[in-house]
Enzyme design. Structure first.
Site, PDB file in Angstrom:
ATOM      1  N   HIS A 113       7.310 -15.626   4.244  1.00  0.00           N
ATOM      2  CA  HIS A 113       8.646 -15.025   4.181  1.00  0.00           C
ATOM      3  C   HIS A 113       9.778 -15.993   4.554  1.00  0.00           C
ATOM      4  O   HIS A 113      10.790 -16.069   3.872  1.00  0.00           O
ATOM      5  CB  HIS A 113       8.722 -13.818   5.120  1.00  0.00           C
ATOM      6  CG  HIS A 113       7.582 -12.857   4.955  1.00  0.00           C
ATOM      7  ND1 HIS A 113       7.094 -12.481   3.729  1.00  0.00           N
ATOM      8  CD2 HIS A 113       6.836 -12.185   5.865  1.00  0.00           C
ATOM      9  CE1 HIS A 113       6.111 -11.608   3.898  1.00  0.00           C
ATOM     10  NE2 HIS A 113       5.922 -11.416   5.188  1.00  0.00           N
TER      11      HIS A 113
ATOM     12  N   ASP B 101       5.537 -11.338  -1.918  1.00  0.00           N
ATOM     13  CA  ASP B 101       6.159 -11.701  -0.661  1.00  0.00           C
ATOM     14  C   ASP B 101       7.298 -10.700  -0.502  1.00  0.00           C
ATOM     15  O   ASP B 101       8.338 -10.835  -1.153  1.00  0.00           O
ATOM     16  CB  ASP B 101       6.709 -13.128  -0.714  1.00  0.00           C
ATOM     17  CG  ASP B 101       7.226 -13.563   0.643  1.00  0.00           C
ATOM     18  OD1 ASP B 101       7.997 -12.795   1.249  1.00  0.00           O
ATOM     19  OD2 ASP B 101       6.860 -14.649   1.115  1.00  0.00           O
ATOM     20  N   HIS B 102       7.096  -9.682   0.330  1.00  0.00           N
ATOM     21  CA  HIS B 102       8.048  -8.571   0.281  1.00  0.00           C
ATOM     22  C   HIS B 102       9.454  -8.967   0.732  1.00  0.00           C
ATOM     23  O   HIS B 102      10.417  -8.295   0.409  1.00  0.00           O
ATOM     24  CB  HIS B 102       7.514  -7.339   1.023  1.00  0.00           C
ATOM     25  CG  HIS B 102       7.594  -7.413   2.520  1.00  0.00           C
ATOM     26  ND1 HIS B 102       6.664  -8.063   3.288  1.00  0.00           N
ATOM     27  CD2 HIS B 102       8.485  -6.901   3.397  1.00  0.00           C
ATOM     28  CE1 HIS B 102       6.983  -7.944   4.562  1.00  0.00           C
ATOM     29  NE2 HIS B 102       8.090  -7.240   4.666  1.00  0.00           N
TER      30      HIS B 102
HETATM   31  N1  LIG Z   1       0.099  -2.475   6.440  1.00  0.00           N
HETATM   32  C1  LIG Z   1       1.181  -3.180   6.209  1.00  0.00           C
HETATM   33  O1  LIG Z   1       2.327  -2.827   6.557  1.00  0.00           O
HETATM   34  C2  LIG Z   1       1.061  -4.468   5.475  1.00  0.00           C
HETATM   35  C3  LIG Z   1      -0.136  -4.899   4.954  1.00  0.00           C
HETATM   36  N2  LIG Z   1      -0.212  -6.053   4.236  1.00  0.00           N
HETATM   37  C4  LIG Z   1      -1.480  -6.489   3.649  1.00  0.00           C
HETATM   38  O2  LIG Z   1      -2.048  -5.459   2.849  1.00  0.00           O
HETATM   39  C5  LIG Z   1      -3.448  -5.472   2.937  1.00  0.00           C
HETATM   40  C6  LIG Z   1      -3.948  -4.105   3.361  1.00  0.00           C
HETATM   41  O3  LIG Z   1      -3.436  -3.775   4.619  1.00  0.00           O
HETATM   42  P1  LIG Z   1      -3.598  -2.310   5.262  1.00  0.00           P
HETATM   43  O4  LIG Z   1      -3.297  -1.266   4.258  1.00  0.00           O
HETATM   44  O5  LIG Z   1      -2.820  -2.352   6.502  1.00  0.00           O
HETATM   45  O6  LIG Z   1      -5.161  -2.268   5.593  1.00  0.00           O
HETATM   46  P2  LIG Z   1      -6.037  -1.037   6.104  1.00  0.00           P
HETATM   47  O7  LIG Z   1      -7.064  -1.599   7.003  1.00  0.00           O
HETATM   48  O8  LIG Z   1      -5.171   0.058   6.600  1.00  0.00           O
HETATM   49  O9  LIG Z   1      -6.753  -0.503   4.761  1.00  0.00           O
HETATM   50  C7  LIG Z   1      -7.868  -1.139   4.213  1.00  0.00           C
HETATM   51  C8  LIG Z   1      -8.302  -0.411   2.955  1.00  0.00           C
HETATM   52  O10 LIG Z   1      -9.402  -1.106   2.395  1.00  0.00           O
HETATM   53  C9  LIG Z   1     -10.466  -0.162   2.148  1.00  0.00           C
HETATM   54  N3  LIG Z   1     -11.757  -0.816   2.308  1.00  0.00           N
HETATM   55  C10 LIG Z   1     -12.171  -1.564   3.355  1.00  0.00           C
HETATM   56  N4  LIG Z   1     -13.408  -2.056   3.105  1.00  0.00           N
HETATM   57  C11 LIG Z   1     -13.750  -1.596   1.888  1.00  0.00           C
HETATM   58  C12 LIG Z   1     -14.875  -1.763   1.052  1.00  0.00           C
HETATM   59  N5  LIG Z   1     -15.917  -2.509   1.431  1.00  0.00           N
HETATM   60  N6  LIG Z   1     -14.897  -1.176  -0.142  1.00  0.00           N
HETATM   61  C13 LIG Z   1     -13.868  -0.402  -0.545  1.00  0.00           C
HETATM   62  N7  LIG Z   1     -12.764  -0.196   0.191  1.00  0.00           N
HETATM   63  C14 LIG Z   1     -12.710  -0.790   1.388  1.00  0.00           C
HETATM   64  C15 LIG Z   1     -10.277   0.921   3.148  1.00  0.00           C
HETATM   65  O11 LIG Z   1     -10.912   2.043   2.615  1.00  0.00           O
HETATM   66  P3  LIG Z   1     -11.715   3.143   3.482  1.00  0.00           P
HETATM   67  O12 LIG Z   1     -10.653   3.949   4.151  1.00  0.00           O
HETATM   68  O13 LIG Z   1     -12.412   3.901   2.444  1.00  0.00           O
HETATM   69  O14 LIG Z   1     -12.559   2.406   4.441  1.00  0.00           O
HETATM   70  C16 LIG Z   1      -8.748   1.026   3.152  1.00  0.00           C
HETATM   71  O15 LIG Z   1      -8.357   1.757   2.017  1.00  0.00           O
HETATM   72  C17 LIG Z   1      -3.809  -6.608   3.887  1.00  0.00           C
HETATM   73  O16 LIG Z   1      -4.080  -7.754   3.145  1.00  0.00           O
HETATM   74  C18 LIG Z   1      -2.544  -6.801   4.703  1.00  0.00           C
HETATM   75  O17 LIG Z   1      -2.407  -8.142   5.149  1.00  0.00           O
HETATM   76  C19 LIG Z   1       0.909  -6.803   4.010  1.00  0.00           C
HETATM   77  C20 LIG Z   1       2.128  -6.451   4.508  1.00  0.00           C
HETATM   78  C21 LIG Z   1       2.310  -5.282   5.311  1.00  0.00           C
HETATM   79  O1  LIG Z   2       4.442  -9.499   6.628  1.00  0.00           O
HETATM   80  C1  LIG Z   2       4.778  -9.104   7.724  1.00  0.00           C
HETATM   81  O2  LIG Z   2       5.987  -8.568   7.864  1.00  0.00           O
HETATM   82  C2  LIG Z   2       6.302  -7.747   8.975  1.00  0.00           C
HETATM   83  C3  LIG Z   2       7.814  -7.674   9.040  1.00  0.00           C
HETATM   84  O3  LIG Z   2       8.305  -7.123   7.846  1.00  0.00           O
HETATM   85  P1  LIG Z   2       9.702  -6.376   7.846  1.00  0.00           P
HETATM   86  O4  LIG Z   2       9.946  -6.067   6.422  1.00  0.00           O
HETATM   87  O5  LIG Z   2       9.521  -5.158   8.716  1.00  0.00           O
HETATM   88  O6  LIG Z   2      10.679  -7.323   8.440  1.00  0.00           O
HETATM   89  C4  LIG Z   2       5.730  -8.285  10.264  1.00  0.00           C
HETATM   90  O7  LIG Z   2       5.939  -7.354  11.311  1.00  0.00           O
HETATM   91  C5  LIG Z   2       4.259  -8.518  10.100  1.00  0.00           C
HETATM   92  O8  LIG Z   2       3.733  -9.118  11.286  1.00  0.00           O
HETATM   93  C6  LIG Z   2       3.992  -9.427   8.922  1.00  0.00           C
HETATM   94  O9  LIG Z   2       2.593  -9.458   8.644  1.00  0.00           O
END
Ligand SMILES: NC(=O)C1=CN([C@@H]2O[C@H](COP(=O)(O)OP(=O)(O)OC[C@H]3O[C@@H](n4cnc5c(N)ncnc54)[C@H](OP(=O)(O)O)[C@@H]3O)[C@@H](O)[C@H]2O)C=CC1
Ligand SMILES: O=C1O[C@H](COP(=O)(O)O)[C@@H](O)[C@H](O)[C@H]1O
Length: 510
Positions: free
Chosen positions: A258, A194-195
């Site tokens: 959060h 939980d960041h």
């Molecule tokens: N982005 C953010 O700021 C935040 C994200 N999170 C959580 O982190 C997690 C990831 O988010 P995010 O990075 O944004 O997601 P993305 O959609 O950007 O990335 C998904 C990743 O999963 C890989 N992938 C998808 N399907 C497959 C598969 N079948 N086999 C292997 N690899 C696969 C993709 O690889 P490929 O490119 O090879 O398809 C890619 O590396 C989520 O649970 C999200 O809720 C939580 C807080 C903040």
């Molecule tokens: O987990 C989440 O957090 C962001 C907000 O994070 P912050 O560190 O930038 O305050 C939120 O925008 C997003 O919807 C949620 O999935």
């Protein structure tokens, strides 16, 4: 004087060298948060020597291509800038592993790679598996790790798993995921991230409360009138987020995790020690003590949900929630929520806690404000202007992390007039350095085996119980409470203002 019997609980364990395997390594989280966090730890000399990183995703890529993509983002987002002299040796330890999340052979090859790395280390090593994939793959990855024997550590080593959010979408799915996690990794090796708990000021809440003697005696219903937690964001559904968000909504996306975590830090009893379970035992009691809003009537009376209509942020026109990319034009998902919470404990009896969270509010800011009861102003009531409000302690989570205390003071001059003033502490100026990113602290804690800032199974499940009651009233009742609206760029719907006015309060102006 330190107590020799408690030193083990107070001093922090040392982070240990390990191989970090990131599932979903070509994704946004890895590029924008995880690798920059590891890089910044390297810059600060905090990353244990010998940490290796393996990115796991399905796209074909060479190590060199993977490193180039990471470097491009690091240059843009790293909090300490980008130094080629530090990046080059850091990047040499980054590798890429191509595999589908469900491909058993991919995990077999991963095990062979990890064994080869460990052989270079003298035969065995620690492993940290970071599941940064979309949630529908969490089960597959955990089970595949177990099938490949990767959940087991060599003698004297550890294998730990960090699981990203969302941890389930309701109580039933969270329980299922917890079961899968617990069947693959021991609870003590499981780190539900939980960041917000890694944010500097969130960590400071316990220090403020329990390392100072002046606050705790006042921290109860005798002296506190109410507490507000505000988490405002000015962004909407940029970057294709609408698809995920429209299924989640503000309550599940931010409050379940959060904001209830922040609430529990503010409201918890002092733990008996600083061990992970000591702290989490107290936090979970707060969540368990929340009065349940378990009928549509109680939800209507205590919870306001809303969507934004088209408006302006910083002078730029922005669409309404239902017009956002990948959002259902008839969506009934809330992009704003305000709640009144009651904590049924001796300490908090009669003290309302309010949480509000919204997208497309005027600015990005998160704070907790503790509003103390007014002093008995028998002496000053007759003055022109009376007594201007009471004491408010504000904990600024972000930006401009810090703490301020509002007090009433005499206005300089020959007559007696009272004005509010603020004692203000800013992290940036008081300590002369910026705070690390939340992910830096959390990754390091995991390498040190310290789960204090990660959610435990029971915390997650208790939070879902509370959330599910509200979701059920909204989506399963025949008389669902209404969806309010507000103009993007304003501070939310009037119904949320009314929620506080009913109790004689108003939201703090930010
Ligand atoms: N982005 C953010 O700021 C935040 C994200 N999170 C959580 O982190 C997690 C990831 O988010 P995010 O990075 O944004 O997601 P993305 O959609 O950007 O990335 C998904 C990743 O999963 C890989 N992938 C998808 N399907 C497959 C598969 N079948 N086999 C292997 N690899 C696969 C993709 O690889 P490929 O490119 O090879 O398809 C890619 O590396 C989520 O649970 C999200 O809720 C939580 C807080 C903040
Ligand atoms: O987990 C989440 O957090 C962001 C907000 O994070 P912050 O560190 O930038 O305050 C939120 O925008 C997003 O919807 C949620 O999935």
């Amino acid at each position: 004087m330190t107590n020799p019997f408690r030193e083990d609980l107070v001093s922090r364990s040392q982070p240990e060298p390990c191989t970090v395997v990131i599932f979903g390594a070509t994704g946004d989280l890895t590029h924008r948060k995880l690798v920059p966090a590891l890089y910044n730890l390297a810059v600060d000399g905090e990353l244990p020597t010998g940490v290796k990183i393996i990115g796991f995703a399905r796209r074909e890529k060479s190590d060199a291509e993977f490193r180039t993509g990471l470097e491009e983002l690091n240059r843009k987002v790293s909090r300490s800038g980008h130094d080629d002299k530090i990046w080059a040796p850091f990047a040499e330890n980054i590798h890429y592993h191509t595999s589908e999340f469900t491909d058993a052979d991919g995990y077999k090859r991963l095990a062979e790679r990890l064994d080869a790395i460990d052989r270079e280390r003298g035969g065995k090593g620690n492993r940290l598996f970071y599941i940064a994939s979309a949630p529908e793959f969490f089960d597959d990855i955990l089970i595949s790790l177990k099938n490949a024997g990767l959940n087991q550590a060599a003698e004297g080593c550890w294998a730990r798993v960090i699981v990203e959010k969302p941890f389930g979408t309701d109580l039933a799915t969270a329980k299922h995921l917890n079961q899968v996690v617990n069947e693959t990794f021991h609870e003590s090796d499981t780190y539900r991230i939980d960041h917000y708990l890694g944010k500097e000021t969130a960590q400071n809440i316990m220090v403020l409360r329990f390392a100072n003697s002046i606050f705790e005696p006042l921290w109860n219903s005798r002296f506190i009138s109410h507490v507000q937690i505000t988490c405002a964001e000015n962004l909407g559904m940029e970057g294709g987020r609408g698809g995920y968000y429209d299924k989640a909504g503000a309550l599940r996306d931010m409050v379940q995790n959060h904001l209830l975590q922040l609430l529990s830090l503010v409201a918890m009893e002092p733990p008996t020690d600083l061990s992970a379970d000591g702290v989490r035992d107290e936090k979970v009691k707060v969540i368990r003590s929340l009065r349940q809003w378990d009928t549509p009537e109680k939800v209507a009376a205590n919870v306001i949900r809303a969507q934004y209509l088209a408006g302006h942020i910083d002078g730029t026109p922005v669409p309404g929630y239902r017009e956002e990319d990948r959002v259902d034009p008839e969506s009934m998902t809330e992009a704003y929520i305000a709640l009144r919470l009651k904590i049924d404990t001796w300490r908090w009896s009669g003290v309302p806690f309010y949480i509000r969270m919204g997208k497309r509010l005027p600015k990005k800011t998160t704070e907790i404000s503790v509003h103390f009861k007014d002093a008995p102003c028998v002496l000053f009531n007759a003055l022109p202007g009376g007594v201007p409000g009471g004491n408010v302690l504000v904990i600024r989570i972000q930006p401009d992390e810090g703490i301020s205390l509002r007090m009433v003071s005499k206005l300089p001059g020959t007559s007696l007039r009272l004005e509010p003033v603020k004692m203000d502490f800013h992290y940036a100026t008081s300590f002369g350095k910026g705070s690390p990113e939340a992910y830096e602290r959390l990754l390091l804690d995991c390498m040190a085996g310290d789960a204090t800032l990660f959610a435990r199974r029971d915390e997650v499940e208790e939070a879902w119980k509370f959330i599910d009651n509200i979701e059920n009233a909204w989506h399963k009742s025949t008389t669902p409470p209404p969806m309010a609206t507000f103009t993007a760029g304003s501070w939310g719907p009037k119904e949320a203002d009314n929620l506080l006015q009913e109790d004689g309060f108003s939201w703090r102006r930010l």
